[in-house]
Write an enzyme that holds these catalytic residues in place. Structure first.
Site, PDB file in Angstrom:
ATOM      1  N   PRO A   1       0.826  -1.209   0.407  1.00 60.73           N
ATOM      2  CG  PRO A   1      -1.170  -1.588   1.521  1.00 60.73           C
ATOM      3  CD  PRO A   1      -0.008  -1.956   1.005  1.00 60.73           C
ATOM      4  CB  CYS A   2       4.286   2.297   1.679  1.00 65.48           C
ATOM      5  SG  CYS A   2       5.425   1.073   1.406  1.00 65.48           S
ATOM      6  CG  ASP A   3       4.885   0.767  -5.104  1.00 67.73           C
ATOM      7  OD1 ASP A   3       6.658   0.397  -4.821  1.00 67.73           O
ATOM      8  OD2 ASP A   3       4.593   0.784  -5.887  1.00 67.73           O
TER       9      ASP A   3
END
Lengths: 153, 164
Positions: free
Chosen positions: A104-106
């Site tokens: 999700p943090c990409d």
């Protein structure tokens, strides 16, 4: 130096980033703007080099892939970390042709995944935590039960 | 030689850094850390603890005694202990920890007390009951409890698998 590069350089001297290095979780290798190269340690002691594209940092999250420092190209898919479901889903070479990790943090992977904002709030990019957040999530995967260690020689 | 010291406290959320000389005392380190506190914290009685360490260090002890392979890591808190309760599958376990105890260590303790195998413990995370936040394994328990409320309650829940 542009503001995004300056912000990243400041974060590479932050307590969070240095703490991860001192704990032996990752090691800075190089910065060739906009690409940051960091070696992340797996539970069997192998190091996987992440190449993170940090353009627009920290307002934009990084996007990353595994990198082969000897060839100067993306790591061959047969050399990516493998293992159980948790690893296969997140570190999936067939996602975006291996150009982004499915986390999700990409920057590239969050697109089209609005459901992740509520499903995985603690993995959504947080500019205050910075690049260490991305590294911590990959490190955690490489330390998980689902990670398959290299065969003993 | 300068020593890099990682600092956590009830007074700030993020990890901070100070540097002190090799021969510095615990009291000098404490003063350097307190310079990081917000001005409104005023005159307070505060205790310094070393991460995941049950030793008690006197003011005159040297900072070099705090050295560990992964660096010097301390916590400053007004509470001497934090009462922790962890709930899982209808059971709960409780214990008082030093404020510098990491979430990772508390997770290990709770999983063990709740009869989990070590591999299974690593696939779970501690989730704060009141706000459902899942603190990272390096966070000190003291960072989650502000004096005089020296207690935290958690649920032990499965770690996320990213899909969908």
């Amino acid at each position: 130096m542009q503001p995004d590069e300056r912000a990243l350089c400041a974060d590479l001297k932050s307590a969070r980033f240095l703490s991860g290095e001192d704990r032996g979780r990752w090691q800075y290798h190089d910065l060739n703007w906009p690409y940051l190269f960091v070696n992340v340690r797996a539970k069997d002691g192998r190091n996987f080099t992440l190449r993170l594209d940090c353009s627009g940092y920290p307002g934009n999250p990084p996007t990353g892939t595994f990198w082969d420092l000897t060839t100067g190209g993306r790591l061959d898919f047969n050399k990516w970390p493998t293992g159980g479901e948790r690893i296969r889903l997140a570190l999936n070479p067939s996602w975006k042709e291996g150009n982004a990790l499915y986390i999700p943090c990409d920057r590239d992977s969050i697109i089209g995944h609005d459901n992740w904002l509520t499903q995985y709030p603690q993995m959504i990019w947080n500019a205050i935590k910075g690049v260490s957040m991305y590294l911590e999530i990959v490190y955690d995967l490489l330390q998980s039960r689902d990670y398959v260690c290299a065969a003993a020689n | 030689m300068k020593n890099r010291v990682y600092v956590q406290s009830e007074f700030f959320l993020d990890l901070k850094l100070v540097e002190v000389e090799d021969g510095a005392t615990i009291e000098e380190l404490k003063q350097a850390c307190m310079a990081l506190f917000p001005p409104q914290s005023g005159e307070i009685e505060i205790h310094l603890f070393a991460e995941d360490d049950d030793e008690y260090y006197e003011s005159h002890h040297k900072v070099e005694h705090l050295k560990k392979p992964h660096g010097i890591r301390v916590h400053l808190h007004r509470c001497k202990h934090i009462a922790v309760t962890v709930r899982f599958a209808g059971n709960s376990v409780s214990h008082e920890f030093r404020p510098a105890t990491t979430i990772g260590r508390i997770r290990e303790w709770a999983g063990d007390r709740l009869g989990m195998q070590s591999n299974d413990i690593a696939e779970h995370v501690l989730q704060i009951v009141v706000n459902s936040e899942q603190p990272e394994v390096d966070v000190h328990i003291g960072s989650l409890a502000k004096y005089p409320a020296c207690s935290v309650e958690f649920d032990l829940v499965p770690a996320h698998r990213i899909n969908g």
